[in-house]
Design an enzyme around this catalytic site. Sequence first.
Site, PDB file in Angstrom:
ATOM      1  N   SER A  90     153.319 -69.169  15.015  1.00  0.00           N
ATOM      2  CA  SER A  90     152.988 -69.056  13.594  1.00  0.00           C
ATOM      3  C   SER A  90     153.867 -69.989  12.765  1.00  0.00           C
ATOM      4  CB  SER A  90     153.166 -67.606  13.107  1.00  0.00           C
ATOM      5  OG  SER A  90     154.468 -67.152  13.391  1.00  0.00           O
ATOM      6  N   THR A 130     123.231 -62.773 -24.320  1.00  0.00           N
ATOM      7  CA  THR A 130     123.053 -61.841 -23.196  1.00  0.00           C
ATOM      8  C   THR A 130     121.849 -62.372 -22.444  1.00  0.00           C
ATOM      9  OG1 THR A 130     121.535 -60.370 -24.367  1.00  0.00           O
ATOM     10  CG2 THR A 130     123.879 -59.855 -24.553  1.00  0.00           C
ATOM     11  N   HIS A 131     121.834 -62.188 -21.137  1.00  0.00           N
ATOM     12  CA  HIS A 131     120.764 -62.745 -20.278  1.00  0.00           C
ATOM     13  C   HIS A 131     120.643 -64.258 -20.465  1.00  0.00           C
ATOM     14  CE1 HIS A 131     119.259 -58.520 -19.890  1.00  0.00           C
ATOM     15  NE2 HIS A 131     119.669 -58.463 -21.145  1.00  0.00           N
ATOM     16  N   SER A 184     130.051 -90.431 -11.207  1.00  0.00           N
ATOM     17  CA  SER A 184     129.181 -90.415 -10.038  1.00  0.00           C
ATOM     18  C   SER A 184     129.288 -91.760  -9.351  1.00  0.00           C
ATOM     19  CB  SER A 184     127.740 -90.153 -10.482  1.00  0.00           C
ATOM     20  OG  SER A 184     126.836 -90.661  -9.517  1.00  0.00           O
ATOM     21  N   LYS A 238     127.033 -90.717 -15.515  1.00  0.00           N
ATOM     22  CA  LYS A 238     127.428 -89.321 -15.294  1.00  0.00           C
ATOM     23  C   LYS A 238     128.889 -89.035 -15.643  1.00  0.00           C
ATOM     24  CE  LYS A 238     125.448 -86.288 -13.684  1.00  0.00           C
ATOM     25  NZ  LYS A 238     125.011 -85.970 -12.323  1.00  0.00           N
ATOM     26  N   ASN A 295     130.974 -85.564 -14.820  1.00  0.00           N
ATOM     27  CA  ASN A 295     130.746 -84.257 -14.194  1.00  0.00           C
ATOM     28  C   ASN A 295     131.921 -83.298 -14.368  1.00  0.00           C
ATOM     29  OD1 ASN A 295     128.226 -85.107 -13.204  1.00  0.00           O
ATOM     30  ND2 ASN A 295     129.202 -86.050 -11.404  1.00  0.00           N
ATOM     31  N   GLU A 342     133.420 -76.753 -11.467  1.00  0.00           N
ATOM     32  CA  GLU A 342     132.607 -76.495 -10.275  1.00  0.00           C
ATOM     33  C   GLU A 342     133.470 -76.126  -9.070  1.00  0.00           C
ATOM     34  OE1 GLU A 342     128.977 -79.362 -10.090  1.00  0.00           O
ATOM     35  OE2 GLU A 342     130.560 -80.368 -11.203  1.00  0.00           O
TER      36      GLU A 342
HETATM   37  N1  ARG Z   1     155.405 -63.798  13.600  1.00  0.00           N
HETATM   38  C1  ARG Z   1     155.283 -62.390  13.614  1.00  0.00           C
HETATM   39  C2  ARG Z   1     154.312 -61.919  12.524  1.00  0.00           C
HETATM   40  O1  ARG Z   1     154.069 -62.654  11.686  1.00  0.00           O
HETATM   41  C3  ARG Z   1     156.604 -61.741  13.397  1.00  0.00           C
HETATM   42  C4  ARG Z   1     156.692 -60.358  13.948  1.00  0.00           C
HETATM   43  C5  ARG Z   1     156.611 -60.389  15.441  1.00  0.00           C
HETATM   44  N2  ARG Z   1     156.823 -59.106  15.982  1.00  0.00           N
HETATM   45  C6  ARG Z   1     156.552 -58.849  17.270  1.00  0.00           C
HETATM   46  N3  ARG Z   1     156.771 -57.641  17.659  1.00  0.00           N
HETATM   47  N4  ARG Z   1     156.054 -59.747  18.072  1.00  0.00           N
HETATM   48  O2  ARG Z   1     153.805 -60.838  12.533  1.00  0.00           O
END
Ligand code: ARG
Length: 467
Positions: A20, A152-153, A274, A280, A282, A287
Amino acid sequence: MWKGRFQQETSGLVQQFGESISFDWRLYPHDIEGSIAHATALHEAGILTRKELSQITTGLKSIRADIDAGTFEWKSSLEDVHMNIESALTARIGPAGAKLHTARSRNDQVALDVRLYCRAEITAILSLIRNLQRALVSSALAHKDVIMPGYTHLQRGQPVLFGHHLLAWIEMLDRDADRLTDALKRVNVMPLGSGALAGSTIALNREGVAERLGFDRVSRNSMDAVADRDYIAEILFSLALTGTHLSRFSEDIILWVSAEFGFVSLSDAHTTGSSLMPQKKNPDVAELTRGKTGRLYGNLLSILTLLKGLPMTYNRDMQEDKEPLFDSIDTIKITLEVFAEMIAGMQVNAPRVRAAAADPFLLATDLADWLVLKGVPFRKAHEIIGQLTAHSLSTGTAFPDIPLETYQQLSPVFDASVFSVLTLDQALKARTATGAPSPANVARELAAWSRKLKPASSPRRARKQAS
Ligand code: ARG
């Protein structure tokens, strides 16, 4: 980190699948702040000597400086931000670093980090909401005499002031700010000390840690503390609804800048051309704002779906909470910022707006009200003005140009004073109840918002405004 029990290395594919660090690295200031507070509690509990505490603190600060400077090397083999920092610390300071994780699990650590992150981001988003409200107040004040049709509408209904329309957006944004402020109460709870799920046999002063980190209170149940992601769901809902609001404002703006409406124009800096059609201009900001609302909804649905099947307490699924959270926060921040700029550069085409508001049919309800004040029941008055409208349409004569005799054929109650109803100024002046768009009311509301939104000039004032 868990090599004691294992004989095989983690597969490269599992590392790639489970890391992560590619997204949670941004938690580092909070991870470090939390670790310093934790180390302080470990020292107070006699687990760390004063020297070890100071080594840890200095080591963590040097790591933070390196990350800030972009010279820190993140390793995906170390999975996440927590292990990257802890491992770097031990490499830098030796054995004291290996003591930092005492009485702590990544489960309560990540809960702490994300709460600290959410608290900081909510504060930032609140100030961006206030900024956008300020831009709206300025625009309303700059066009305070402009009368426009209210719809409205998407059909012309009754006259309002342009400022009244913008005030409606200001109110919506204010509820968004309220919701986030309320969510903050549940965000600002300190989970550290909950350990993996059952606290620790090494009792730390959790209240002390909470105080050091500016939390209002500590969590009351260690299992809940590591399993709870309600605060993320709440934030994602609040941001999704803010997205809904901004998307609706965008739709107004997209209509208003069209040649058909021509009510406003946006600055060149906030529009795009554009590649094909040279003429144009825009409204891409509006958007894109409307379009980005889709991901805000998607992120909310991700977190709700992620949580619904999870048994107590922490499950690795929960690592998937971060990308939706980060994405919604990043999305709403830039959207609020660019939207405020766009509003600041928005020009109102007052003659076009006034021409649209000059449609006499906008005063049909006021004519019915005039009859009611003469004693005609509202349903009957509605029918009479309906007939008058049909006459106006079939003869191509506007209400003020229809002769009094024709009015009197529809109802003997009519007299010449009815024509006094048929001016926009009168129509607005008469709308005096709280919340209605009389010029006096709109001016009062705008003055109140200007006061409320005044940028804090002193820390004391900022505190007062925040409370
Ligand atoms: N990277 C993990 C998370 O975001 C941290 C916690 C991990 N805990 C574990 N028991 N593996 O959740």
